[in-house]
Design an enzyme around this catalytic site. Structure first.
Site, PDB file in Angstrom:
ATOM      1  N   THR A 182      15.205  54.495  58.252  1.00 19.42           N
ATOM      2  CA  THR A 182      15.013  54.261  59.681  1.00 19.42           C
ATOM      3  C   THR A 182      15.061  55.556  60.465  1.00 19.42           C
ATOM      4  O   THR A 182      15.742  56.488  60.073  1.00 19.42           O
ATOM      5  CB  THR A 182      16.152  53.357  60.249  1.00 19.42           C
ATOM      6  N   ARG A 210       9.462  41.381  52.704  1.00 17.17           N
ATOM      7  CA  ARG A 210      10.809  41.558  53.244  1.00 17.17           C
ATOM      8  C   ARG A 210      10.766  42.271  54.588  1.00 17.17           C
ATOM      9  O   ARG A 210      10.031  43.225  54.800  1.00 17.17           O
ATOM     10  CB  ARG A 210      11.661  42.358  52.258  1.00 17.17           C
ATOM     11  N   GLY A 212      13.580  43.857  57.464  1.00 21.04           N
ATOM     12  CA  GLY A 212      14.983  44.193  57.709  1.00 21.04           C
ATOM     13  C   GLY A 212      15.367  44.046  59.159  1.00 21.04           C
ATOM     14  O   GLY A 212      14.768  43.280  59.924  1.00 21.04           O
ATOM     15  N   MET A 235      21.245  49.571  55.359  1.00 21.25           N
ATOM     16  CA  MET A 235      20.720  48.349  54.770  1.00 21.25           C
ATOM     17  C   MET A 235      20.667  47.234  55.814  1.00 21.25           C
ATOM     18  O   MET A 235      21.690  46.757  56.296  1.00 21.25           O
ATOM     19  CB  MET A 235      21.564  47.941  53.563  1.00 21.25           C
ATOM     20  N   GLY A 236      19.451  46.823  56.148  1.00 19.04           N
ATOM     21  CA  GLY A 236      19.225  45.938  57.278  1.00 19.04           C
ATOM     22  C   GLY A 236      19.877  44.578  57.185  1.00 19.04           C
ATOM     23  O   GLY A 236      20.261  43.995  58.206  1.00 19.04           O
TER      24      GLY A 236
END
Length: 325
Positions: A182, A210, A212, A235-236
């Protein structure tokens, strides 16, 4: 005598009320430091530089955060955002992004392919449609209609990384390399207005489809122009489970400093994952900025850093405090 006592009591009440009033006034009129821009990771340095060109000339925070994060989207060496981002396990580069302004207007795109600047598409969603989020083929169709060019985002560098991953096909991200995925940015402008942006190519080698936290308002990004703003990285799934960024802002509403609010939400996430195998490689981090120009950050593990720039701080990269080694 009683009249004298009553008179003294009234004088005392007036005095202490005046003191309380003065203290409240001092608290309300606390000097605001502005403009301010804060962004995640070392690619936040060039992002801040671009945003500062706008903020330092009296421009608005929304333009600043969009232009700022576009630098990472366009840089093929930043393999977690935009062009050259790590693909999913089918070899497809899919992008997520969101943007939010001081009126609580927001726009988002998810599972977007072939468009280098998803943050600008997200802004178009905010400004040109009645919706907040567009995804997949619908988001791509909208982007093309708005004049964005279609291109192959899989560079030779990321293609080779993907081919190397296929040898084992092991989905276990390397902390602070494959799972920081990100760039998030928050800004406070000269008009004392906040805006934020978040953009990513998502977790490396994720399942096709997927999504997030990065395009989800409240998880990857949230702001309240009366209070402050927060954004997440890492980690979303962990941020989605806790509505992480919204919780940071809410804690600031209840008197926490930006640092304290980030720390408390990281500790909540730690409690959720404690004892689970995923904790072995989990990394999450938050940045926060309040209306007084105070900023802060906190993460789960060492290695997360953020870039900060103000009139008195010249685009400095800072290592965030962390919960566990």
């Amino acid at each position: 005598m009683k009249i004298c006592h009553l008179y003294l009591i009234l004088i005392s009440i007036a005095f202490f009320s005046g003191c309380a009033s003065d203290n409240s006034k001092e608290k309300i009129e606390k000097k605001v430091v502005k403009p301010v821009v804060i962004s995640t990771w070392n690619h936040g340095i060039p992002a801040n530089q671009e945003a500062w060109k706008i903020l330092s000339n009296g421009g608005n925070a929304l333009d600043a955060v969009e232009k700022g994060v576009r630098t990472a989207e366009a840089n093929p060496d930043v393999q977690t955002v935009g062009l050259g981002g790590f693909p999913d396990r089918e070899g497809k580069v899919t992008l997520d992004a969101c943007i939010m302004d001081h009126h609580n207007n927001c726009g988002s795109v998810a599972f977007l392919q072939h468009i280098k600047h998803p943050i600008s598409v997200a802004r178009k969603v905010m400004e040109e449609t009645p919706h907040v989020m567009l995804v997949g083929e619908g988001a791509l169709k909208f982007a093309l209609e708005q004049g964005f060019g279609k291109e192959n985002l899989l560079t030779e560098k990321t293609k080779k990384a993907y081919e190397a991953w296929l040898v084992t096909s092991d989905y276990k991200p390397v902390i602070n390399i494959e799972n920081h995925d990100t760039i998030s940015m928050l800004a406070l402008d000269e008009n004392n207005n906040l805006s934020g942006a978040c953009t990513t190519s998502g977790a490396s080698w994720k399942m096709h489809g997927r999504v997030g936290d990065s395009p989800i308002i409240g998880a990857g990004l949230f702001l309240d122009n009366e209070i402050g703003a927060a954004a997440a990285t890492g980690m979303g799934e962990a941020m989605i489970k806790t509505a992480g960024s919204a919780m940071v802002v809410e804690l600031m509403r209840h008197g926490r400093s930006p640092y304290e609010a980030c720390k408390e939400v990281v500790e909540r996430i730690y409690k959720i994952y404690k004892g689970q195998p995923d904790l072995e490689w989990l990394q999450v981090g938050f940045i926060a900025l309040n209306k007084q120009g105070e900023y802060g950050s906190y993460c789960l593990r060492p290695g997360f850093n953020y870039a900060i720039q103000t009139n008195t701080i010249k685009n400095e990269l800072i290592n965030a405090d962390y919960k566990i080694q």
